[in-house]
Design a protein around this motif. Structure first.
Motif, PDB file in Angstrom:
ATOM      1  N   UNK A 261      41.272  44.060  27.215  1.00 42.01           N
ATOM      2  CA  UNK A 261      41.716  44.957  26.144  1.00 42.01           C
ATOM      3  C   UNK A 261      42.116  46.320  26.685  1.00 42.01           C
ATOM      4  N   UNK A 262      42.829  47.043  25.823  1.00 45.41           N
ATOM      5  CA  UNK A 262      43.115  48.445  26.073  1.00 45.41           C
ATOM      6  C   UNK A 262      43.162  49.156  24.721  1.00 45.41           C
ATOM      7  N   UNK A 263      42.829  50.443  24.735  1.00 42.30           N
ATOM      8  CA  UNK A 263      42.792  51.196  23.498  1.00 42.30           C
ATOM      9  C   UNK A 263      42.052  52.507  23.691  1.00 42.30           C
ATOM     10  N   UNK A 264      42.021  53.354  22.649  1.00 44.19           N
ATOM     11  CA  UNK A 264      41.486  54.719  22.787  1.00 44.19           C
ATOM     12  C   UNK A 264      39.975  54.803  22.904  1.00 44.19           C
ATOM     13  N   UNK A 265      39.243  53.726  22.608  1.00 49.07           N
ATOM     14  CA  UNK A 265      37.781  53.788  22.700  1.00 49.07           C
ATOM     15  C   UNK A 265      37.258  53.475  24.090  1.00 49.07           C
ATOM     16  N   UNK A 266      38.134  53.092  25.009  1.00 49.70           N
ATOM     17  CA  UNK A 266      37.688  52.660  26.330  1.00 49.70           C
ATOM     18  C   UNK A 266      37.070  53.790  27.147  1.00 49.70           C
ATOM     19  N   UNK A 267      36.103  53.412  27.964  1.00 50.22           N
ATOM     20  CA  UNK A 267      35.507  54.363  28.897  1.00 50.22           C
ATOM     21  C   UNK A 267      36.508  54.723  29.992  1.00 50.22           C
ATOM     22  N   UNK A 268      36.127  55.656  30.852  1.00 50.48           N
ATOM     23  CA  UNK A 268      37.046  56.167  31.872  1.00 50.48           C
ATOM     24  C   UNK A 268      36.834  55.556  33.245  1.00 50.48           C
ATOM     25  N   UNK A 269      35.882  54.655  33.361  1.00 47.72           N
ATOM     26  CA  UNK A 269      35.570  54.058  34.653  1.00 47.72           C
ATOM     27  C   UNK A 269      34.104  54.259  34.987  1.00 47.72           C
ATOM     28  N   UNK A 270      33.705  53.733  36.135  1.00 51.47           N
ATOM     29  CA  UNK A 270      32.317  53.852  36.590  1.00 51.47           C
ATOM     30  C   UNK A 270      32.191  55.025  37.555  1.00 51.47           C
ATOM     31  N   UNK A 271      31.140  55.808  37.346  1.00 53.53           N
ATOM     32  CA  UNK A 271      30.966  57.021  38.143  1.00 53.53           C
ATOM     33  C   UNK A 271      30.786  56.681  39.621  1.00 53.53           C
ATOM     34  N   UNK A 272      31.614  57.320  40.426  1.00 50.97           N
ATOM     35  CA  UNK A 272      31.532  57.199  41.886  1.00 50.97           C
ATOM     36  C   UNK A 272      31.525  55.735  42.316  1.00 50.97           C
ATOM     37  N   UNK A 273      32.377  54.934  41.675  1.00 53.81           N
ATOM     38  CA  UNK A 273      32.470  53.510  42.006  1.00 53.81           C
ATOM     39  C   UNK A 273      33.922  53.084  41.836  1.00 53.81           C
ATOM     40  N   UNK A 274      34.774  53.569  42.732  1.00 48.89           N
ATOM     41  CA  UNK A 274      36.214  53.349  42.589  1.00 48.89           C
ATOM     42  C   UNK A 274      36.590  51.875  42.680  1.00 48.89           C
ATOM     43  N   UNK A 275      35.919  51.124  43.547  1.00 48.00           N
ATOM     44  CA  UNK A 275      36.256  49.703  43.677  1.00 48.00           C
ATOM     45  C   UNK A 275      35.897  48.930  42.409  1.00 48.00           C
ATOM     46  N   UNK A 276      34.715  49.200  41.861  1.00 44.07           N
ATOM     47  CA  UNK A 276      34.306  48.524  40.630  1.00 44.07           C
ATOM     48  C   UNK A 276      35.223  48.888  39.481  1.00 44.07           C
TER      49      UNK A 276
END
Length: 501
Positions: free
Chosen positions: A350-365
């Protein structure tokens, strides 16, 4: 930066300006109006700046649910800082990992956890209590919060995987505001509706919906945890919009409500219907006279992707098929990332405005989770001809039996449909012939329920290779659960395989 953008804190401040005398938050010790809470938040923002906290810095909070937890988040948002909500249920090495991951500038703690932090080598910067109150009272309130970038992080909520150490999901102001709008639009909530924050504040059920309520002008009633009798007393005196009821707790709450009498007003109840016995859904909706939220979301997504459906009052649901939220786009794809046709299982992206921004200090994940420009949920669904979505199971927890894929949730749904089953979970066991076979753990409401009844139900509704090879009865309270009430299959699997010959 967008100088015209609102933040969670500026929206809260607008509600405080409009309704300064309205009750904002209460717990067992305090009750603050919007005007009082805004003043406290402004003073704490000033203390943070005096301590050198700047935009993008992290604050860690280790505390049980209390009103100060929410004011800490709002004060962080005032100056563009980020709050990492720590899970105090973790073992010391896990908690140490979560703190080290975010390198906090300041650490806030309640008196209950200050000594524990000291024992793992972290001295709390502030401990809620008398000294904290004295420091707030002496502080000069900060200037009104300035608008920030909507992509500025506000929260870090840790995700609980079945293996490995927790990851920190970064929730921006944009995502937090969008999540609040989705909940209010889909459940028909009014601005003044109250929210009961009994779920731990390190969980989205405690923080996100409380912040949404404070952005909207409602009252947050903070409880120390799930206490059925205490929760019943709140809903009997308070008009509640969405009453969060987690799996594993619905039946206990319904028992208490039957004893106490009808609530004042609840508009919607519940979450994650797939994990709740169907009879409990029918009973609690009848007692509350409120539909059950047939949701499917995650810390990373908020209530979407499948949050729009409501289960009717007083009825045992015939299907738990989900209604996709209109506030996101979804795809169902195979292992190669190709869209699957209706009726075929596929992982939900999915994609949309409620999505988180990623995992902190975990670029590969983060890159793996967003490969192809869509967030990969790791959950398998089937789209029906009417567009609704049937949950199948997690991608990563499959039972491979004789070359066939067995999804535990398929078996669990059959078991949970039996009236005398209070909860159930299916895990895998190594097998010399088939590779792996399913084993069911079941708690029952009465000893009248026996294995033969459950095996017969499975034979009626499931293919032969999906039949559980063993059914183990355990006490309801012996199911290991996460903070969100989900049964932790990997813990049951450890018990099962550790006991296997």
């Amino acid at each position: 930066m967008n100088p015209a953008a609102s933040s969670v804190t500026t929206l809260f401040a607008a509600r405080a300006a409009a309704h300064p005398a309205r009750l904002a938050v209460s717990d067992e010790r305090v009750a603050w109006t919007y005007g009082e809470l805004r003043d406290r938040v402004a003073r704490l923002a000033s203390l943070l700046m005096d301590a050198g906290v700047r935009r993008g810095d992290r604050l860690a909070v280790v505390s049980e649910n209390r009103a100060e937890y929410l004011e800490t988040i709002l004060a962080a948002g005032w100056i563009g800082a980020v709050v990492a909500c720590q899970n105090w249920r973790l073992a010391d090495p896990e908690l140490r990992h979560c703190l080290d991951l975010v390198t906090p500038t300041l650490v806030f703690a309640s008196p209950s956890y200050a000594a524990r932090l000291e024992s793992i080598g972290t001295s709390p910067s502030h401990v809620y209590g008398a000294q904290y109150e004295a420091a707030l009272a002496a502080a000069t309130p900060a200037d009104p919060p300035a608008a920030g970038d909507p992509e500025d992080p506000l929260l870090i909520l840790y995700t609980s995987g079945t293996t490995g150490l927790p990851k920190g999901a970064v929730i921006s102001h944009r995502a937090q505001i969008a999540r609040n709008l989705v909940v209010r639009a889909e459940y028909g909530l009014d601005p003044a509706d109250a929210y009961v924050a009994w779920s731990p504040m390190y969980h989205m059920g405690g923080t996100e919906y409380s912040l949404g309520t404070l952005m909207s002008g409602g009252t947050v009633v903070v409880l120390g945890g799930f206490d059925p009798e205490e929760l019943v007393e709140v809903v009997r005196r308070q008009k509640v919009g969405w009453l969060l009821l987690m799996p594993g707790m619905v039946g206990r709450f319904a028992d208490a409500l039957e004893q106490a009498g009808p609530p004042q007003s609840v508009k919607v109840c519940g979450v994650m219907a797939d994990l709740v016995p169907l009879q409990d859904i029918a009973r609690v909706t009848r007692l509350l006279d409120a539909p059950y939220a047939n949701t499917f979301g995650a810390t990373e997504t908020g209530n979407p992707p499948a949050s729009a459906g409501l289960l009717a009052v007083g009825q045992v649901p015939e299907t738990l098929a989900k209604v996709a939220s209109i506030f996101c786009e979804i795809r169902l794809v195979d292992a190669a990332g190709r869209d699957v046709p209706d009726g075929e299982p596929g992982e939900l992206w999915l994609r949309g405005p409620t999505l988180f921004s990623g995992y902190w200090d975990a670029s590969e994940a983060t890159a793996e989770a967003f490969a192809g420009g869509w967030f990969h949920m790791g959950d398998v669904f089937v789209r029906r001809p009417d567009g609704r979505l049937e949950f199948v199971d997690r991608v990563k927890y499959l039972i491979k039996s004789g070359g066939e894929n067995v999804y535990p949730a398929e078996i669990e749904r059959v078991l949970l449909a039996e009236p005398l089953v209070s909860d159930a979970a299916v895990v895998r066991r190594p097998d010399a012939t088939w590779g792996e076979v399913p084993v069911a753990f079941v708690s029952r409401r009465s000893d009248a329920l026996d294995e033969a009844t459950l095996f017969a139900a499975c034979r009626r509704q499931l293919a032969g290779f999906k039949q559980p090879k063993e059914i183990r009865f355990i006490a309801f309270e012996d199911f290991p659960r996460s903070a969100s009430g989900k049964i932790q299959r990997h813990e049951l699997e450890k018990q099962l395989n550790g006991a296997s010959p």
